[in-house]
Design a protein around this motif. Structure first.
Motif, PDB file in Angstrom:
ATOM      1  N   VAL A 185      48.116  -2.296 -32.541  1.00 10.11           N
ATOM      2  CA  VAL A 185      47.759  -0.987 -32.002  1.00 10.11           C
ATOM      3  C   VAL A 185      46.410  -0.617 -32.613  1.00 10.11           C
ATOM      4  O   VAL A 185      46.310  -0.385 -33.820  1.00 10.11           O
ATOM      5  N   THR A 211      52.167  11.563 -29.939  1.00  7.75           N
ATOM      6  CA  THR A 211      51.359  12.723 -29.574  1.00  7.75           C
ATOM      7  C   THR A 211      51.974  13.448 -28.385  1.00  7.75           C
ATOM      8  O   THR A 211      51.985  14.686 -28.341  1.00  7.75           O
ATOM      9  N   ALA A 256      55.278   7.773 -27.179  1.00  4.69           N
ATOM     10  CA  ALA A 256      54.018   8.329 -27.670  1.00  4.69           C
ATOM     11  C   ALA A 256      54.305   9.525 -28.568  1.00  4.69           C
ATOM     12  O   ALA A 256      54.842  10.535 -28.113  1.00  4.69           O
ATOM     13  N   TYR A 295      60.124  11.208 -28.483  1.00  5.32           N
ATOM     14  CA  TYR A 295      59.364  10.006 -28.858  1.00  5.32           C
ATOM     15  C   TYR A 295      59.950   8.755 -28.218  1.00  5.32           C
ATOM     16  O   TYR A 295      59.227   7.918 -27.681  1.00  5.32           O
ATOM     17  N   GLU A 324      52.905   4.227 -29.325  1.00  3.99           N
ATOM     18  CA  GLU A 324      52.252   4.743 -30.524  1.00  3.99           C
ATOM     19  C   GLU A 324      53.176   4.542 -31.724  1.00  3.99           C
ATOM     20  O   GLU A 324      54.347   4.894 -31.667  1.00  3.99           O
ATOM     21  N   ASP A 366      43.257   6.867 -30.486  1.00  2.00           N
ATOM     22  CA  ASP A 366      44.113   7.961 -30.026  1.00  2.00           C
ATOM     23  C   ASP A 366      45.572   7.703 -30.387  1.00  2.00           C
ATOM     24  O   ASP A 366      46.326   8.637 -30.693  1.00  2.00           O
ATOM     25  N   LYS A 367      45.968   6.445 -30.345  1.00  3.07           N
ATOM     26  CA  LYS A 367      47.358   6.103 -30.642  1.00  3.07           C
ATOM     27  C   LYS A 367      47.635   6.009 -32.136  1.00  3.07           C
ATOM     28  O   LYS A 367      48.791   5.885 -32.540  1.00  3.07           O
ATOM     29  N   LEU A 368      46.597   6.065 -32.929  1.00  2.93           N
ATOM     30  CA  LEU A 368      46.760   6.041 -34.380  1.00  2.93           C
ATOM     31  C   LEU A 368      46.645   7.433 -34.989  1.00  2.93           C
ATOM     32  O   LEU A 368      46.778   7.597 -36.198  1.00  2.93           O
ATOM     33  N   ASN A 394      43.906   1.393 -30.554  1.00  2.00           N
ATOM     34  CA  ASN A 394      43.361   2.575 -29.895  1.00  2.00           C
ATOM     35  C   ASN A 394      43.408   3.760 -30.863  1.00  2.00           C
ATOM     36  O   ASN A 394      44.481   4.156 -31.317  1.00  2.00           O
TER      37      ASN A 394
END
Length: 299
Positions: free
Chosen positions: A275, A23, A21, A16, A80, A279-281, A277
């Motif tokens: 933040v 994910t 990120a 991380y 993220e 996808d980033k949440l 987006n």
């Protein structure tokens, strides 16, 4: 317990911090787990070092690839967020080390080369020696020292030197900040902002967000009030902890909509990082699902 599961928190923490990120970190751990299953365990003398090396090198590879993709990213790129500070998130215990996973530091680490970032993360966040860092990233002891020295200089040079406020002071300031923004009192809001305040939003082209940073107390105050007047009815703000620091989370009808990091000092609010987006949440949203409802994050 299997060595991989025993080390999962540390391995996730390395990945991380390296990628910024959550994910990507999960994907790296999945890849590392597959390699661990195929490994000849009888030949592995030190599982800790073996797995750390796999994750470090996968992270370097991922970061190199991600940087190329970010050249095409729509708008500003932010890391993220991960939620921290609750017993339900014990698997992220190593991530919650305050200084080495703050959102501001993750942004600074983006300015390092992948090798510099690996040396910095491994030594500063996890306490590996220069010799161990060299072995993990496949270089000489002398080069590992040089990588760390360059990384430290760049991080220190880019860091804002300001007096941190404690959580009680931060909460009091942010409460006043939100009240002024929600009431539409531009002048009152301006008084709570530092002169050179910067607001950055990461929507990734998937939600409405400013594609460039908004700078200066007048522009930021008007931007925030305008945004709240337009979209404020669609979400509820709550206080939570993310990346080991206090943050704001926005809850909409379908769950987590935003995580906002508010950096404040003696001159007022100096940085706002949104933040947005989806996808980033996703990772933080999955964390919320562990506790059933976002309202339980409040403090």
């Amino acid at each position: 317990m299997d060595d991989f599961e025993r080390l999962r928190g540390r391995l996730f923490g390395i990945a991380y911090r390296m990628t910024g990120a959550a994910t990507d970190a999960e994907e790296i751990l999945q890849d590392a787990w597959l390699r661990w299953q195929d490994a000849d365990r009888t030949a592995v003398r030190d599982p800790d070092a073996y797995l750390a090396k796999i994750v470090t090198n996968l992270s370097i590879k991922q970061l190199t690839s991600a940087r190329a993709r970010r050249e095409l990213y729509v708008g500003e790129w932010l890391p993220e967020p991960v939620l921290t500070g609750r017993t339900e998130f014990d698997a992220l215990e190593v991530v919650a080390q305050r200084d080495s996973v703050s959102f501001a530091l993750l942004l600074l680490l983006e300015r390092l080369t992948p090798a510099e970032r690996a040396a910095y993360v491994l030594h500063e966040a996890f306490g590996y020696s220069h010799r161990e860092v060299a072995e993990l990233i496949g270089t000489t002891d002398a080069n590992a020292r040089q990588l760390l020295s360059r990384a430290r200089k760049r991080v220190t040079a880019d860091s804002r030197r300001q007096q941190a406020v404690d959580r009680a002071e931060w909460r009091e300031l942010v409460d006043r900040f939100l009240a002024a923004a929600q009431s539409g009192e531009v002048e009152q809001l301006e008084r709570l902002l530092a002169e050179d305040v910067v607001s950055t939003a990461d929507g990734g082209g998937k939600v409405i967000a400013a594609r460039n940073p908004v700078v200066g107390r007048i522009m930021v105050a008007r931007y925030l009030i305008g945004t709240l007047q337009k979209f404020g009815a669609g979400f509820v703000l709550r206080f939570a902890e993310a990346n080991g620091e206090p943050a704001l989370v926005a809850e909409g009808p379908d769950g987590l909509m935003a995580v906002c990091f508010v950096e404040a000092g003696p001159q007022g609010v100096s940085d706002l990082r949104f933040v947005l987006n989806p996808d980033k949440l996703a990772f933080a949203g999955a964390q919320v699902s562990q506790i059933g409802r976002l309202s339980d994050l409040s403090w």
